[in-house]
Design a protein around this motif. Structure first.
Motif, PDB file in Angstrom:
ATOM      1  N   LEU A  13      26.573  19.083   3.355  1.00 36.92           N
ATOM      2  CA  LEU A  13      26.444  18.355   4.631  1.00 36.92           C
ATOM      3  C   LEU A  13      27.681  18.609   5.503  1.00 36.92           C
ATOM      4  N   THR A  16      27.681  21.868   7.146  1.00 38.54           N
ATOM      5  CA  THR A  16      26.768  22.031   8.287  1.00 38.54           C
ATOM      6  C   THR A  16      27.517  21.902   9.610  1.00 38.54           C
ATOM      7  N   VAL A  17      28.537  21.056   9.622  1.00 39.80           N
ATOM      8  CA  VAL A  17      29.208  20.803  10.902  1.00 39.80           C
ATOM      9  C   VAL A  17      30.614  21.440  10.969  1.00 39.80           C
ATOM     10  N   MET A  37      26.021  27.687   8.375  1.00 40.86           N
ATOM     11  CA  MET A  37      25.167  26.522   8.604  1.00 40.86           C
ATOM     12  C   MET A  37      23.844  26.662   7.864  1.00 40.86           C
ATOM     13  N   THR A  41      22.594  24.272   4.982  1.00 40.95           N
ATOM     14  CA  THR A  41      21.314  23.580   5.175  1.00 40.95           C
ATOM     15  C   THR A  41      20.463  23.696   3.913  1.00 40.95           C
ATOM     16  N   TRP A  44      21.916  21.515   1.212  1.00 47.97           N
ATOM     17  CA  TRP A  44      21.611  20.086   1.386  1.00 47.97           C
ATOM     18  C   TRP A  44      20.190  19.773   0.913  1.00 47.97           C
ATOM     19  N   PHE A  45      19.231  20.573   1.362  1.00 48.97           N
ATOM     20  CA  PHE A  45      17.840  20.247   1.029  1.00 48.97           C
ATOM     21  C   PHE A  45      17.507  20.496  -0.446  1.00 48.97           C
TER      22      PHE A  45
END
Lengths: 57, 478
Positions: A13, A16-17, A37, A41, A44-45
């Protein structure tokens, strides 16, 4: 195991940023931002359901 | 925008309790703490439509001061509306809006309300399908609609929207709960991708430090001046009222009685600030920065297409966010619209009604008019449902003081409370006339409309309720 998934998902997460912040500070190119990213991503999923599922129980 | 619940709908996301206490007050053992509402609101208000609204502000020629401070004030007013109008009634009655309206208005009038709600939800879901479909345009390169297009402009666009819409409809009909779970996983990720859109966009606009921000914001991003052709000029007041009223159906319109009936304390409604300042501040500003960048790169490219905007900033992850944001919010919206319609035709199967509703939303999504005119549509949505919020407010707080019976339909056994019905119709008629012929913009009409509806309901109730015809059912009132 739950703890490991949780740590991995939070790292994903953050990933991602964080690239966007590095791009803002001229520390990373845009293509690398986009690639990182995407990887985060996916991370995360893959990891988040492993512990969020149990928490929702 | 939000995918907050329609009153007839029992469930939204897995944050929300499912199929419980639809016709009874929520018991104390099921009350929830503040944290539950913070998560729910933060997740719900980062939707696919945020990617349309932000750019449309730029297209409306808004200035940096007007958009930033308009959003700060408007969102604060929205939070206060939840805290002081909606939640106090919710935590005293602990009923769904649907059941409370049925007690006030009667079953037939509630059915009509459900129909209006269902139709509006269908169009809203259509806009979300439109958003998701723009991501596919990046991959398949078919022509996509422009800012002022009302009709679909290519076969590829129609095929993409119908395919996305059909997929969402089938999933909503079959696997609603699966997508609701997926939406929970996606929510924190989406918030951060929206933040990344903004950060990357700012750098590409030439911001190199926080000190540069305001200067670049004024000169390059929200420049003010004339709006793009076909758009309404937005000032501070437009932004403020839009931010306040874009969820009018939920706070002033009282839909979120169904949510806050679970809150231990009414002040937990401050949790709505998480949704407002993440979704309706950060996300809108981020999306508008991406659109300003597009205009900077090519001033003739005025199309508001979230897919290409997100792709330019964040690549495939950005595109996935566009699809997920549209999909996860269209899914419950279609489900709720289906429930609203099913309440009208109870014998029809939920599966078929949801599927049909989803296809209707897909067809609506193929017409870019709704998405491209989303600012006006959202204001219309609030205006249509606002009078019933005034009815609920007055019935709860003022009925006894004004000398008429609260919960009149329940007390008298009528299935159509004409005082409430006429309040709704007359208020809508007057508001529509003011917008069409009176020179009042739709963004401003709902505030006086609420007061007019409140006064109308008091007057009509005193006029139409037979004297001593009914006593309020004490057991259910306060």
């Amino acid at each position: 195991m739950n703890f490991v998934f949780r740590v991995l998902s939070y790292l994903a997460l953050g990933g991602t940023v964080l690239p966007a912040a590095l791009f803002f500070g001229d520390r990373m190119g845009l293509e690398a931002v986009k690639f990182t990213m995407l990887v985060c991503t996916i991370g995360w999923f893959v990891t988040a359901p492993c512990w969020m599922e149990r928490r929702e129980g | 925008m939000s995918n907050a619940p329609t009153p007839a709908a029992p469930a939204a996301t897995s944050h929300e309790p499912v199929d419980e206490f639809e016709r009874e007050p929520v018991p104390a053992r099921s009350w929830l703490g503040l944290k539950s509402f913070v998560g729910q609101y933060a997740g719900e208000h980062v939707a696919g439509t945020e990617l349309m609204i932000g750019p449309l502000f730029v297209a409306a020629g808004v200035s940096a001061f007007d958009v930033v401070f308009g959003l700060i004030v408007g969102n604060a007013l929205a939070v206060l509306s939840w805290v002081f109008l909606c939640a106090p009634i919710a935590t005293r009655m602990r009923l769904t809006l649907y059941y409370q309206l049925e007690k006030i208005c009667g079953r037939h009038l509630v059915t009509l309300y459900n129909l209006a709600n269902g139709v509006m939800f269908c169009f809203l879901a259509g806009a979300m399908v439109t958003v998701s479909a723009t991501a596919f345009g990046v991959w398949f390169k078919f022509p996509m609609p422009g800012l002022n297009d009302w009709l679909p402009n290519s076969v590829g666009w129609v095929v993409a929207v119908l395919a996305v819409g059909a997929l969402i409809a089938v999933v909503a009909a079959y696997g609603y709960r699966l997508v609701a779970r997926f939406a929970n996983y996606a929510a924190p990720w989406m918030v951060l991708v929206f933040l990344a859109y903004g950060i990357v966009g700012l750098r590409q606009m030439g911001v190199t430090s926080l000190g540069d921000f305001w200067d670049v914001a004024q000169r390059e991003i929200w420049k003010g001046g004339e709006p793009l052709p076909g758009q309404v000029k937005f000032t501070f007041w437009h932004v403020m009222f839009f931010a306040w009223f874009c969820n009018m159906a939920m706070h002033i319109g009282m839909s979120d009685l169904s949510v806050f009936r679970y809150a231990k304390k009414s002040w937990y409604a401050v949790a709505s600030a998480a949704g407002m300042y993440v979704g309706h501040f950060m996300a809108w500003l981020s999306a508008s920065i991406l659109y300003a960048l597009q205009l900077k790169l090519d001033p003739t490219d005025t199309a508001v297409l979230p897919g290409p905007l997100a792709d330019r900033a964040c690549g495939l992850a950005g595109l996935l966010c566009v699809i997920v944001a549209g999909w996860t919010t269209a899914n419950p919206t279609i489900y709720r619209a289906g429930l609203a319609f099913q309440a009208i035709v109870p014998r029809a199967s939920r599966f078929k009604v949801t599927l049909l509703t989803g296809m209707l939303a897909a067809v609506a999504g193929a017409f870019p008019a709704v998405a491209m005119k989303l600012l006006g549509f959202v204001a219309l949505y609030g205006m249509i449902l606002m009078p019933m919020g005034a009815v609920v407010f007055v019935d709860f707080w003022l009925a006894r003081q004004c000398g008429f019976t609260p919960f009149y339909a329940e007390a008298s056994g009528v299935s159509f409370n004409w005082a409430a019905g006429l309040t709704w119709f007359v208020t809508l008629g007057v508001c529509t006339a003011l917008v069409q012929w009176g020179g009042v913009e739709i963004y401003f009409v709902s505030l006086p409309g609420w007061f007019a509806a409140a006064l109308l309901y008091i007057g009509l109730s005193k006029l139409l309720q037979a004297p001593n015809s009914a006593e309020a059912p004490q057991s259910t009132y306060r």
